[in-house]
Structures are given as C-alpha cells and as structure tokens.
Scaffold this motif. Structure first.
Motif, PDB file in Angstrom:
ATOM      1  N   TYR A   1     113.742  -6.494  69.795  1.00 46.87           N
ATOM      2  CA  TYR A   1     114.130  -5.371  68.925  1.00 46.87           C
ATOM      3  C   TYR A   1     115.433  -4.683  69.356  1.00 46.87           C
TER       4      TYR A   1
ATOM      5  N   ASN B   1     105.025  -1.970  65.580  1.00 52.48           N
ATOM      6  CA  ASN B   1     104.540  -3.308  65.928  1.00 52.48           C
ATOM      7  C   ASN B   1     103.123  -3.121  66.467  1.00 52.48           C
TER       8      ASN B   1
ATOM      9  N   ILE C   1     102.758  -9.457  63.119  1.00 48.94           N
ATOM     10  CA  ILE C   1     102.576 -10.867  63.479  1.00 48.94           C
ATOM     11  C   ILE C   1     101.278 -11.121  64.264  1.00 48.94           C
ATOM     12  N   TYR C   2     100.758 -10.079  64.940  1.00 49.99           N
ATOM     13  CA  TYR C   2      99.507 -10.260  65.705  1.00 49.99           C
ATOM     14  C   TYR C   2      98.285  -9.730  64.953  1.00 49.99           C
TER      15      TYR C   2
ATOM     16  N   SER D   1     103.356 -18.191  63.540  1.00 49.37           N
ATOM     17  CA  SER D   1     103.370 -18.611  64.942  1.00 49.37           C
ATOM     18  C   SER D   1     102.099 -18.258  65.696  1.00 49.37           C
ATOM     19  N   LYS D   2     101.689 -17.000  65.599  1.00 52.76           N
ATOM     20  CA  LYS D   2     100.586 -16.524  66.440  1.00 52.76           C
ATOM     21  C   LYS D   2      99.245 -16.794  65.771  1.00 52.76           C
TER      22      LYS D   2
ATOM     23  N   GLY E   1     110.929 -18.202  61.140  1.00 57.12           N
ATOM     24  CA  GLY E   1     110.248 -17.531  62.255  1.00 57.12           C
ATOM     25  C   GLY E   1     110.293 -16.021  62.082  1.00 57.12           C
TER      26      GLY E   1
ATOM     27  N   ASP F   1     105.975  -4.866  61.966  1.00 59.45           N
ATOM     28  CA  ASP F   1     105.856  -6.248  62.443  1.00 59.45           C
ATOM     29  C   ASP F   1     104.373  -6.524  62.717  1.00 59.45           C
TER      30      ASP F   1
ATOM     31  N   ASN G   1     103.415  -6.484  71.186  1.00 65.39           N
ATOM     32  CA  ASN G   1     103.878  -7.218  72.340  1.00 65.39           C
ATOM     33  C   ASN G   1     104.722  -6.189  73.097  1.00 65.39           C
TER      34      ASN G   1
ATOM     35  N   ARG H   1     108.532 -22.611  63.196  1.00 63.37           N
ATOM     36  CA  ARG H   1     109.517 -21.607  62.805  1.00 63.37           C
ATOM     37  C   ARG H   1     109.328 -21.113  61.378  1.00 63.37           C
ATOM     38  N   LEU H   2     108.283 -20.351  61.186  1.00 61.13           N
ATOM     39  CA  LEU H   2     108.002 -19.795  59.862  1.00 61.13           C
ATOM     40  C   LEU H   2     107.544 -18.345  59.962  1.00 61.13           C
TER      41      LEU H   2
END
Ligand code: PMP
Length: 396
Positions: A127, A170, A204-205, A236-237, A98, A202, A174, A245-246
């Motif tokens: 964070y 980020n 991720i989005y 995840s997103k 994750g 980060d 978020n 969980r990756l």
C-alpha cells in the motif's frame, strides 16, 4: 542508465534480505523452517485446473476485452450479489492481473499528486508504495494491541483533512488477520459520511475467517458506503491461485471505466485461459473446496496462537483471519541472544534465522516494529518444529 525518480523512490522490499538469506541457507543444506510464505500451501483445486485445461484445448489463447471476458464479469457480479449482498452490474467490474494490480490500478485511477490516503498500520507492504507511485501521501494511523490493531472512529476523524482522498480498509488484514466487526466498520463508515473520501476495501482474505469472526463488505454497510467504495478481491487466497494472477475491482462506473482505460494500455487482458478457470472457480464446487482449506488454516492458526502465547515475552492476538500470526515480541528487545543484539524486528528475524534456522518476516515493513509475522500456510509438522525452535531460542 538513467532511472526515473519515480522508480528510485520505491525501495527494495525490506523483507528480501531475510528471504534471500533463508534461501541461501537452504541451498547449503541447512534445514530452515519457513514461516514467510504469503500464499496458501495447498494446490489449486482440480476442478479449476481442469477448466483452464479445457479452455486451452478449446483454443482460448487469444486476447479478450481488456477488462475481462463478459461471462467472468457477470459471474463476479453474481458472486458479489449472492455472497456479499452487493448490486454491481458486470460493467462495474474490471478483472485485474492479481489483487496487487487491482490496488495499483485503483490508486492510479483515483489519486492525484497532493492527495492524502489514510492507511491504518499494520498494513500490507504494497500500500505505501502504490500510494507514493500515484503521487499521493500516506497518512498512517498507528494502532496498538489494546485496540486489537484496529483504528477507532476517533482516530479516523482526527486524521481526515481537506486533502484526504482515500481510506484503505483491509479486513481481514495482512499482516495479522485482524478483522473489523460489522459494528466497527459501521462506526468508521459513519465518520466519512458526507465527505469525499473514497474507500478502497481490500477483501482478498474474506473467506479465511475463524471462530465466530464475521465478514461484511464495506460497500454493504449502507448506501453511502456503497457509493464511495471500491471493492477489491481476487482468487489468490480463496482458491489457492497465487500464480494465476487474477484479481478484480468493483465500484462506481466512472472509476471502473477509468481503470479499464489504464488497463487497455498497461497490460491488456488478464490471461485468457486463467479467466475461464476463474469462471469455474465460483461454480458449485467452490464452497466445499474453500471450506476444506479454511478448516485446516483454522486448526493451524489456533495451534500457532496458543503456542506463541505460551512463550515468555510473546503476545499474540488470536488469529481471526488470513493465515498469519503477528505477535508482539518487543519484550525481548534490548536483549542480547547468543551474541546478537536484538533492538527491533529486523534484528530479531535475522538472529532467529542465523541461530535457530527459522525464517519469518519482521514487522517493521508492515509499520509495526514491535511485531513479527509468521505465516501458518505450512504443514502442522513444520509449524511445530519451527515453534519449538523459536521457544528454545527465546529462552537462551
Ligand atoms: N491484498 C493483500 C492484503 C494481500 O496480502 C495480497 C497478497 N499478498 C494481495 C492483496 C494481492 O494478492 P494477489 O496479487 O496475488 O491477488
């Protein structure tokens, strides 16, 4: 039993009280509209699920190398080259359990007690805790709505000291989906050129961006940025795979090797058949699957932003990324609504839940008490119903 000082310094999630109360009300049969979700409401695409099923049937149920199977690391390297313009060798990538684990492990690998980490607020709640757990200190830069909740080069420059070890970026972020333009990131990168500051980017989005928003990886800004950046991302997103969980981290070989060593002893490998699903995720069907979800989020985000801005005393920047709106509702602070004093985002969230049965997340734990977070990872019908209730409640 004795509890370590390390564990004691991590507080329970400040949002848990609201979430627990929402669940309690639901279990009593109350029709609660939930805007709290931090995960897509779509199912994982079938082609990805099928790859995991095939892997299970093929007996992929044993340990793999701790840093991930070579094929997955190679597929991630290809993705980073193709989509982000980044040259990473598979050895420069560690697959984590994750994106949250990527953040924790990256900080454990590079931070020492006494180090300072520059953290723009609003920030994702994890964070500050992971910074603390690494023995470092968060140096928070407050942003404001005038600056689009983004830090400026001048603010960054002023915050850097001899102790600064890391800057957290980020984008899209978020809790607000705030996204730096390539030029804004370039200006920040310029400030840290020639320093020893490591950037934890980060991303991720990255796929969930709307309108004319452009995404660029921090490491792609310049050779200097590439050399100082840890690029974090995950499944995840983008692929609606929160439960799998990756996540992964790409960066300089010495840090990635250090992370892999920590992972050897902390967790070993990410779930084996999930790694096979991740290889499939980045396959030829990826673009279509992701775009379908992105378009739906964009519609909902626009609807939610417009509705919020039409409400008295609510100011919401247009949702440009992720799946959150983060409006400023501080114009309502100091009011008493149906007997409840509203003196901050915690009061606001609590009273809204009790009186109008709408669950959302207060801004305080994200470092912005003037705001509240509403996730639009829920159906448009639910969004409409929840916003109708919010609007009515604010006018009471
Ligand atoms: N980074 C950010 C900014 C997030 O919002 C999240 C999820 N809330 C993550 C990382 C981690 O997601 P996961 O651990 O599910 O990959």
């Amino acid at each position: 039993m004795k509890v370590s000082k390390r564990a004691q310094q991590v507080p329970p999630s400040a949002t848990i009280a609201v979430t627990a109360r929402a669940q309690e009300l639901k279990s009593q049969g109350v029709d609660v509209v939930g805007f709290g979700a931090g995960e897509p409401d779509f199912d994982t695409p079938d082609y990805i699920k099928n790859a995991a099923i095939d892997a299970l049937k093929a007996g992929q149920t044993k340990y793999t190398p701790a840093a991930g199977i070579p094929k997955l690391r190679a597929v991630i390297a290809e993705k980073l080259k193709r989509e982000n313009g980044l040259d990473y060798k598979p050895e420069q990538i560690v697959v984590n359990i994750g994106g949250k684990h990527s953040v924790y492990e990256a900080m454990q690998a590079v931070l020492d007690p006494g180090d300072e980490v520059i953290l723009p607020a609003p920030y994702w709640v994890t964070y500050p805790e992971t910074i603390k757990l690494a023995g470092a200190t968060a140096k928070i830069i407050q942003t404001d709505k005038g600056a689009g909740y983004k830090i400026t080069p001048a603010q960054l420059k002023k915050t850097i000291t001899k102790k600064t070890a890391m800057l957290v970026i980020n984008s899209p972020n978020n809790p607000g989906g705030f996204t730096y333009t390539p030029d804004e990131l370039k200006a920040l990168a310029k400030v840290i050129e020639g320093t020893d500051v490591i950037v934890m980017s980060d991303e991720i989005y990255e796929k969930l961006i709307y309108g004319d928003t452009k995404f660029i990886s921090f490491a792609a800004l310049s050779p200097d940025a590439y050399n100082r950046t840890l690029t974090l991302n995950g499944f995840s997103k983008t692929f609606s795979m929160t439960g799998w969980r990756l996540g992964y981290t790409a960066g300089p070989l010495d840090v990635i090797k250090a992370m892999a060593r920590l992972q050897d002893h902390m967790t070993s490998n990410p779930v084996t058949f999930a790694q096979y699903a991740a290889i499939a995720a980045y396959g030829p069907q990826a673009d279509e699957a992701v775009e379908k979800m992105r378009i739906e989020f964009e519609k909902r985000g626009k609807y939610m932003t417009d509705r919020l801005n039409a409400m008295e005393g609510v100011e919401c920047p247009q949702a440009t990324g992720a799946f959150y709106c983060f409006p400023d509702v501080s114009a309502h602070y100091g009011r008493n609504i149906n007997g409840a004093d509203i003196n901050g985002s915690m009061d606001f969230a609590k009273a809204l839940l009790e009186q109008a049965n709408v669950a959302l997340v207060p801004g305080l734990p994200f470092g912005c008490d003037n705001n509240i977070r509403l996730s639009f990872a829920t159906s448009i019908e639910q969004i409409k119903k929840g916003l109708d209730r919010l609007e009515k409640w604010l006018s009471e």
